[in-house]
Design a protein around this motif. Structure first.
Motif, short mmCIF file in Angstrom:
data_model
loop_
_atom_site.label_atom_id
_atom_site.label_comp_id
_atom_site.label_asym_id
_atom_site.label_seq_id
_atom_site.Cartn_x
_atom_site.Cartn_y
_atom_site.Cartn_z
N ASP A 250 32.93 -59.46 -39.56
CA ASP A 250 33.18 -60.79 -39.00
C ASP A 250 33.51 -61.75 -40.14
O ASP A 250 32.83 -61.77 -41.16
CB ASP A 250 31.97 -61.31 -38.23
CG ASP A 250 31.72 -60.53 -36.95
OD1 ASP A 250 32.66 -59.87 -36.48
OD2 ASP A 250 30.60 -60.60 -36.43
N LYS A 251 34.54 -62.58 -39.96
CA LYS A 251 34.95 -63.50 -41.02
C LYS A 251 34.34 -64.87 -40.86
O LYS A 251 34.21 -65.60 -41.82
CB LYS A 251 36.47 -63.60 -41.04
CG LYS A 251 37.11 -62.30 -41.44
CD LYS A 251 38.60 -62.37 -41.55
CE LYS A 251 39.09 -61.00 -41.96
NZ LYS A 251 40.48 -60.90 -42.14
N ASP A 252 33.95 -65.23 -39.63
CA ASP A 252 33.45 -66.58 -39.39
C ASP A 252 32.00 -66.77 -39.86
O ASP A 252 31.64 -67.85 -40.33
CB ASP A 252 33.56 -66.93 -37.91
CG ASP A 252 32.83 -65.95 -37.01
OD1 ASP A 252 32.53 -64.82 -37.46
OD2 ASP A 252 32.56 -66.30 -35.84
N GLU B 10 28.25 -64.43 -41.37
CA GLU B 10 27.70 -63.13 -41.78
C GLU B 10 26.88 -62.55 -40.63
O GLU B 10 25.99 -63.19 -40.10
CB GLU B 10 26.80 -63.29 -43.01
CG GLU B 10 27.58 -63.49 -44.29
CD GLU B 10 26.68 -63.41 -45.50
OE1 GLU B 10 25.68 -62.66 -45.47
OE2 GLU B 10 26.99 -64.08 -46.49
N ARG C 285 33.68 -55.36 -36.16
CA ARG C 285 33.26 -56.74 -35.93
C ARG C 285 32.25 -56.75 -34.81
O ARG C 285 32.21 -55.82 -33.98
CB ARG C 285 34.47 -57.60 -35.55
CG ARG C 285 35.49 -57.73 -36.66
CD ARG C 285 36.63 -58.55 -36.19
NE ARG C 285 37.08 -57.98 -34.91
CZ ARG C 285 38.33 -57.87 -34.53
NH1 ARG C 285 39.27 -58.31 -35.28
NH2 ARG C 285 38.65 -57.35 -33.37
#
Length: 174
Positions: free
Chosen positions: A88-90, A92, A131
């Motif tokens: 996930d990039k948004d 942790e 993700r």
């Protein structure tokens, strides 16, 4: 004058036929629509009844296969618990997962023990690409199980993983 009154009261022959003919056409049209509607309904039921029957037969066959598969339980091999960062990039997110492999026989179990570091590495590498949105649906979890089985079978010379089970599955936001 008496003759004029008679003429006014008695409708002409053409007028009488128009009124009666219109009623006959209306009744004929209604009967025709009922016959066509009934035929259409019967055809619809006939076509879809077969599809439902086939669908029910497939569902019954699937249940029978699942029952047979549970009767022939293989050897359970506990790979342990894995804790990895998700992709996930948004925010942790972490995944904690415990995996048990169902193996075909003792030979496969011995091969898994020999190649345990390779297998664990392949699973960790796979989990790192996931993700949280991939893993929040039942379909996503089933797909992950299939991917793990394929990766482990690719490492083993003869394959031999029948199924993958998760005994612990937690996604946590950091």
């Amino acid at each position: 004058m008496a003759e004029e009154e008679k003429q006014e009261q008695v409708p002409a022959e053409g007028e009488e036929q128009k009124g009666g003919g219109g009623k006959k056409k209306l009744i004929l049209l209604i009967v025709l629509l009922l016959v066509l509607g009934g035929g259409g309904f019967a055809a619809y039921k006939f076509v879809f009844a077969k599809k439902q029957k086939v669908s029910q037969e497939k569902q019954a066959q699937k249940i029978i296969e699942e029952i047979k598969a549970t009767e022939n339980v293989g050897i359970m091999f506990d790979l342990g618990t894995f804790t990895v960062n998700l992709a996930d990039k948004d925010i942790e997110r972490y995944l904690r997962i415990s995996i048990i492999l169902e193996l075909k026989n003792q030979k496969v179990q011995q091969e898994v023990q020999k190649r345990l570091p390779e297998i664990k590495d392949a699973i960790i590498t796979l989990l790192l690409t996931k993700r949280s949105s991939d893993l929040k649906t039942p379909e996503g979890i089933e797909f992950l199980k299939e991917e793990i089985a394929k990766r482990v079978n690719a490492i083993l010379p003869l394959g031999g993983v029948k199924n993958v089970y998760f005994t612990d599955f937690i996604i946590q936001t950091g």
